[in-house]
Every structure is written in C-alpha cells, then in structure tokens.
Design an enzyme around this catalytic site. Structure first.
Site, mmCIF file in Angstrom:
data_model
loop_
_atom_site.group_PDB
_atom_site.id
_atom_site.type_symbol
_atom_site.label_atom_id
_atom_site.label_comp_id
_atom_site.label_asym_id
_atom_site.label_seq_id
_atom_site.Cartn_x
_atom_site.Cartn_y
_atom_site.Cartn_z
ATOM 1 C CB THR A 146 39.148 55.056 56.203
ATOM 2 O OG1 THR A 146 37.957 55.746 55.807
ATOM 3 C CG2 THR A 146 38.844 54.184 57.408
ATOM 4 C CE LYS A 163 34.595 56.189 57.031
ATOM 5 N NZ LYS A 163 35.521 56.639 55.997
ATOM 6 C CE LYS A 204 41.213 51.519 53.162
ATOM 7 N NZ LYS A 204 40.831 52.531 54.170
#
Length: 297
Positions: A101, A177, A245
C-alpha cells in the site's frame, strides 16, 4: 499440482505476515520462487514451503521474469529497487509487481523510473489480510496497461480470487486501495467506539458484540476485529502503525484531490494516539485501548 504457469521464475521481496503465505502459494502453483526478507525466520519459512531463500533483494530479482514486492511501504519499495539493486538485476522487459500500500503519486513516480530502466511496473495492492493471503483469496486491484496486467495474470491469479483491472496507469490501483483503507480504518474505529460505549454504560462487551454482529449495524471489520477487541493482547495480524500509515496515505490522496475526509482524519488521529501511547506494534483492534483511556476504563 496445477499446470505450470506461462512463466516460472519469480522473485519475491517481503516475507512478512502476508508475504510469507503469498510466496508459499506461488510455490504451490508451480512457480520457482526465490525470496528475500531481512528476517532469517522468514527466509527459513520460505525454504520449508519449497522456495529458495536468498540473502539479498538483488539476488531474488536476478533472472526473474517478475519481481513481487510485498514490503511495508513506498520507502522500502524504493530502497529495494534502486538502492539494493533489484531493478538492475531484473532482466530487461521483466515486471515489477508492487503489492504494498503506497501513495498513488509515489507509485506513478516509481513506475516512470522502472519504465526508464526498460522494465514495467504493475500497481497491484491487495485487500484480504493474512487470512486472504493464506487462502489465496486476496482481492487485487491491478493498474497498468492491459498487456502488462495480462502478462502477470498467472502470478496474480495464484495469489487472489478476485483480480480487478482498475485502470491503465500505475497509481490508479493505489487510489482504489486508499478508498478501501478509508473504510477499513473508519470501520475499526467505529467498532471500538461502540464496544467502548457498551462497557462504559455497563453492558458486557461480548454480549454487545454478539448482538451487533447479527444486526444492521454490523460490518466485516466488526466481526473480524471485534473478538480481538475483547482480548488484552490478541495475536497480531495487522498493526496499529499500519493504519497510521494507510490512513495517512488516504489523507494525502484527499488533499491532492481537494476532497474533504473528516471521518478518515478523525480515525487517523485515533490510530496515531494509540501508537503514541506505545501500542504501535499491537494488533490494530487495540485502538480500543485509546477509547478505554478516554472513558477512564
């Protein structure tokens, strides 16, 4: 064993909680997997699964027709490709399959550098967690020109049960995503808030979870993370810091698009607070500790 795929030699970097079973699934499907991770235990696990552990990212990439990167973040991807020499070790025309990601803009930049070096990058982030990685049932959001996605389809099909070509430009998979992670992070925070409220007003968390799991207020995240919220130290499948994150990436994408994301911002602050209390490496379900603290529990 399934028929041997069109191309057989795969490099794999990042043999963590998800990367390890993913690499093992490639071996099961007949690929020759040469893998690297900084942890010796991870390399040993690959050997036990029938893969070939190596001692550097460049060695994993050498002679491979595709290099899968299941690293933590964009910084690690950049280090593997350009500092550790993995990109130069890949044969000309080989594919880099970036499954971590990462911020969409960074993926675009990486794809340009990979293309300049005569290789191709397929942006292919995944959803499904450790369970999906183990069962080869991941959802894979692939973005690259159609011919590049088709070329690596045997690899993607070995790792996921749902492979969707979401766009022709690397970076578009990372956008999809990010939207997914927005929902995941907000759902986990909302589940923790609900269970913390139940405890504050004297309702047993387990009873509340049982009721809500079968109601209209349920979600996949509630059913998956809720039971772990009842444990003091659950097995870690995804850490608090991963959502620090990932939600940071969501907010960056929103900023670039000038899109207001107040729920994502609040969820990010809650995960950040949980990490700041020393729980960054705990399972992400432990965001409930922050709620318990706020409520004096």
């Amino acid at each position: 064993m399934a028929d041997r795929p069109r191309f057989g030699k795969i490099g794999f970097v990042g043999l963590g909680a998800m990367g390890r079973p993913m690499a093992a699934n490639l071996v099961k499907r007949g690929f020759r997997v040469r893998g690297f991770d900084v942890a010796q235990a991870a390399r040993d696990a690959l050997a036990a699964a029938g893969g070939e552990p190596v001692t550097s990212a460049a060695e994993a990439a050498s002679g491979a027709e595709a290099l899968v990167l299941m690293v933590v973040d964009a910084g690690q991807a950049r280090a593997v490709l350009f500092e550790a020499g993995a990109l130069d070790a890949l044969p000309p025309g080989a594919a880099v399959i970036l499954m971590a990601t990462c911020p969409p803009g960074v993926v675009e930049e990486l794809a340009g550098r990979v293309a300049d070096a005569g290789r191709v990058l397929v942006d292919a982030p995944v959803s499904g967690g450790v369970a999906g990685a183990t069962a080869a049932s991941l959802t894979i959001m692939a973005a690259a020109p159609a011919e590049h996605v088709a070329a690596v389809a045997p690899v993607l099909d070995a790792l996921g049960s749902k492979v969707v070509h979401v766009g022709t430009r690397p970076g578009q998979g990372s956008v999809v995503k990010a939207v997914n992670q927005l929902l995941c992070g907000v759902h986990i925070a909302a589940a923790a808030e609900a269970l913390a409220l139940a405890a504050k007003v004297g309702v047993d968390k387990a009873v509340m979870l049982d009721i809500v799991s079968g109601s209209a207020g349920s979600s996949w995240m509630l059913k998956d993370r809720g039971p772990r919220m009842l444990e003091a130290a659950p097995v870690v499948t995804s850490t608090v810091d991963i959502f620090v994150k990932d939600l940071g990436i969501v907010l960056e994408a929103g900023r670039d698009a000038k899109a207001a994301l107040p729920l994502a911002a609040l969820a990010h602050q809650l995960f950040l607070s949980t990490s700041g209390q020393g729980n960054g490496k705990a399972d992400d379900s432990q965001i409930i500790r922050t709620y318990d603290g706020l409520n004096g529990a």
